[in-house]
Scaffold this motif. Structure first.
Motif, PDB file in Angstrom:
ATOM      1  N   SER A  62       0.766  -1.176  -0.090  1.00  0.00           N
ATOM      2  CA  SER A  62       0.166  -0.063  -0.299  1.00  0.00           C
ATOM      3  C   SER A  62       0.737   1.364   0.048  1.00  0.00           C
ATOM      4  N   LEU A  63       0.388   2.361  -0.646  1.00  0.00           N
ATOM      5  CA  LEU A  63       0.844   3.535  -0.656  1.00  0.00           C
ATOM      6  C   LEU A  63       0.473   4.257   0.745  1.00  0.00           C
ATOM      7  N   PRO A  64       1.214   5.149   1.349  1.00  0.00           N
ATOM      8  CA  PRO A  64       0.637   5.624   2.587  1.00  0.00           C
ATOM      9  C   PRO A  64      -0.566   6.519   2.451  1.00  0.00           C
ATOM     10  N   TYR A  65      -1.446   6.359   3.415  1.00  0.00           N
ATOM     11  CA  TYR A  65      -2.490   7.242   3.399  1.00  0.00           C
ATOM     12  C   TYR A  65      -2.943   7.742   4.821  1.00  0.00           C
ATOM     13  N   VAL A  66      -4.034   8.608   4.724  1.00  0.00           N
ATOM     14  CA  VAL A  66      -4.712   9.100   5.857  1.00  0.00           C
ATOM     15  C   VAL A  66      -5.940   8.489   5.936  1.00  0.00           C
ATOM     16  N   SER A  67      -6.554   7.947   7.232  1.00  0.00           N
ATOM     17  CA  SER A  67      -8.125   7.463   7.323  1.00  0.00           C
ATOM     18  C   SER A  67      -8.674   8.490   8.241  1.00  0.00           C
ATOM     19  N   VAL A  68      -9.904   9.113   7.776  1.00  0.00           N
ATOM     20  CA  VAL A  68     -10.371  10.173   8.656  1.00  0.00           C
ATOM     21  C   VAL A  68     -11.787   9.961   9.017  1.00  0.00           C
ATOM     22  N   GLN A  69     -12.374  10.076   9.966  1.00  0.00           N
ATOM     23  CA  GLN A  69     -13.650  10.158  10.411  1.00  0.00           C
ATOM     24  C   GLN A  69     -14.380  11.358  10.072  1.00  0.00           C
ATOM     25  N   LEU A  70     -15.514  11.594   9.409  1.00  0.00           N
ATOM     26  CA  LEU A  70     -16.300  12.768   9.099  1.00  0.00           C
ATOM     27  C   LEU A  70     -16.852  13.569  10.112  1.00  0.00           C
ATOM     28  N   VAL A  71     -16.298  13.658  11.462  1.00  0.00           N
ATOM     29  CA  VAL A  71     -16.775  14.533  12.250  1.00  0.00           C
ATOM     30  C   VAL A  71     -15.836  15.617  12.813  1.00  0.00           C
ATOM     31  N   ILE A  77     -17.993   3.248   9.501  1.00  0.00           N
ATOM     32  CA  ILE A  77     -18.282   2.037   9.168  1.00  0.00           C
ATOM     33  C   ILE A  77     -18.162   0.899  10.211  1.00  0.00           C
ATOM     34  N   VAL A  78     -16.744   0.805  10.718  1.00  0.00           N
ATOM     35  CA  VAL A  78     -16.242   0.156  11.479  1.00  0.00           C
ATOM     36  C   VAL A  78     -16.221   0.423  13.010  1.00  0.00           C
ATOM     37  N   TYR A  79     -17.103   0.368  13.785  1.00  0.00           N
ATOM     38  CA  TYR A  79     -17.169   0.929  15.049  1.00  0.00           C
ATOM     39  C   TYR A  79     -16.185   0.338  16.119  1.00  0.00           C
ATOM     40  N   GLY A  80     -15.856   1.138  17.055  1.00  0.00           N
ATOM     41  CA  GLY A  80     -14.971   0.683  18.113  1.00  0.00           C
ATOM     42  C   GLY A  80     -13.576   1.103  17.804  1.00  0.00           C
ATOM     43  N   ILE A 117     -15.487   5.148   1.279  1.00  0.00           N
ATOM     44  CA  ILE A 117     -15.671   3.711   1.465  1.00  0.00           C
ATOM     45  C   ILE A 117     -17.211   3.454   0.953  1.00  0.00           C
ATOM     46  N   ILE A 118     -17.555   2.496   0.033  1.00  0.00           N
ATOM     47  CA  ILE A 118     -18.882   2.217  -0.295  1.00  0.00           C
ATOM     48  C   ILE A 118     -19.169   0.974  -0.062  1.00  0.00           C
ATOM     49  N   TYR A 119     -18.118   0.065   0.407  1.00  0.00           N
ATOM     50  CA  TYR A 119     -18.684  -1.480   0.953  1.00  0.00           C
ATOM     51  C   TYR A 119     -17.444  -1.870   1.948  1.00  0.00           C
ATOM     52  N   ARG A 120     -17.985  -2.576   2.791  1.00  0.00           N
ATOM     53  CA  ARG A 120     -17.271  -3.662   3.573  1.00  0.00           C
ATOM     54  C   ARG A 120     -17.583  -4.732   3.787  1.00  0.00           C
ATOM     55  N   HIS A 121     -16.429  -5.851   3.248  1.00  0.00           N
ATOM     56  CA  HIS A 121     -16.857  -7.098   3.427  1.00  0.00           C
ATOM     57  C   HIS A 121     -16.425  -7.874   4.764  1.00  0.00           C
ATOM     58  N   GLY A 122     -17.321  -7.828   5.700  1.00  0.00           N
ATOM     59  CA  GLY A 122     -16.862  -8.431   6.773  1.00  0.00           C
ATOM     60  C   GLY A 122     -16.873  -9.941   7.087  1.00  0.00           C
ATOM     61  N   LEU A 123     -16.120 -10.529   7.914  1.00  0.00           N
ATOM     62  CA  LEU A 123     -16.040 -11.837   8.292  1.00  0.00           C
ATOM     63  C   LEU A 123     -16.602 -12.217   9.737  1.00  0.00           C
ATOM     64  N   GLU A 124     -17.302 -13.452   9.566  1.00  0.00           N
ATOM     65  CA  GLU A 124     -17.710 -14.038  10.796  1.00  0.00           C
ATOM     66  C   GLU A 124     -16.521 -14.920  11.642  1.00  0.00           C
TER      67      GLU A 124
END
Length: 278
Positions: free
Chosen positions: A107-116, A137-140, A212-219
């Motif tokens: 991956s290239l470096p990037y910033v992940s930002v919450q829109l608040v 999308i991913v709480y916690g 982000i438009i989709y998360r593929h979560g795992l059980e």
């Protein structure tokens, strides 16, 4: 600044040591309190992502308000909170945070930002990709907790786990954050301009913003295997084979980009799909 919330991501810890050593040695003129916090100490000692559960998923209001400590990570979380509570909002005109991470895929470096708050506006000051909405999308996640505690900031992903540039990228971003937050004159720092140039000139991509438009979560009991070769931010197209889950093919439903494909044994996020914000 927080580092090693995932115990197998030690580059942020090394970067913090470099920054604090330089600040102690040079004593630049800044009227600010700089705090460095090591996250999952138990996992860091064993070089594993976590011991019992992902520390970057434990920061829920229920876990915090009810002081749950039944796992190693929840105990670590409350220890971190005790440190952060020593620096309350009432004592400072402005508080910022940067949470340091790395990725399992190339991956290239990037910033992940919450829109608040003013997080997104703050993120625009830095020369790298910006991904909006991960913690929505991913709480916690810890940045979710820090944001709702009134701080302004973001998560910074410095590159792949094995990338030798990750520590330099974390250090460079820390110096840039100090420059923006407290008008630090970086020419006072002996490592300048090398420490910043290695990140912002050589390693960081031109600034673009994605959502982000989709998360593929795992059980918990899912069998999951990404198709090999995906890089973070790589373009994908409808019909592309992405992964195998419980023996079934997972194919793309989008003409977009793949984000954080899972290439390690621990984790409950298989992959995300993102699109550029024009």
């Amino acid at each position: 600044m927080t580092a090693a919330v995932h115990g197998n991501e030690a580059s942020g810890v090394e970067a913090l040591k470099r920054v604090f050593t330089a600040l102690q040695n040079t004593k630049p003129k800044i009227n600010v309190c700089v705090v460095g916090v090591i996250g999952n100490k138990s996992a860091l000692e064993k070089d594993v992502r976590y011991i019992d559960e992902d520390l970057n998923r434990t920061w829920t209001e229920d876990n915090i308000s009810n002081e749950k400590k039944e796992t190693s990570e929840k105990t670590e979380m409350h220890e971190i909170i005790e440190v952060l509570e020593q620096f309350p909002e009432a004592k400072y005109s402005k508080r910022y945070f940067m949470d340091c991470h790395k990725t399992s895929s190339d991956s290239l470096p990037y910033v992940s930002v919450q829109l608040v708050n003013d997080n997104n506006k703050w993120a625009q000051n830095f020369p790298t990709y910006i991904v909006q909405g991960f913690s929505d999308i991913v709480y916690g996640a810890i940045d979710h907790y820090l944001s709702r505690s009134g701080l302004t900031g973001f998560t910074f992903e410095a590159g792949q786990h094995t990338n030798k540039n990750s520590t330099e990228n974390h250090e460079g971003m820390m110096w840039l954050a100090l420059k923006e937050a407290c008008d630090l004159d970086l020419t006072q720092i002996p490592q300048y301009p090398l420490c910043v140039e290695k990140f912002s000139v050589k390693n960081a991509p031109d600034q673009k913003t994605f959502r982000i438009i989709y998360r593929h979560g795992l059980e918990e009991n899912n069998s999951f295997e990404m198709k090999s070769g995906f890089k973070n931010f790589q373009k994908i197209y409808k019909g592309d084979l992405i992964a195998l889950q419980n023996g079934k093919e997972i194919k793309s439903e989008w003409d977009a980009r793949i984000f954080i494909p899972l290439y390690q044994s621990q984790g409950n996020d298989g992959f995300f799909v993102i699109e550029e914000v024009k």
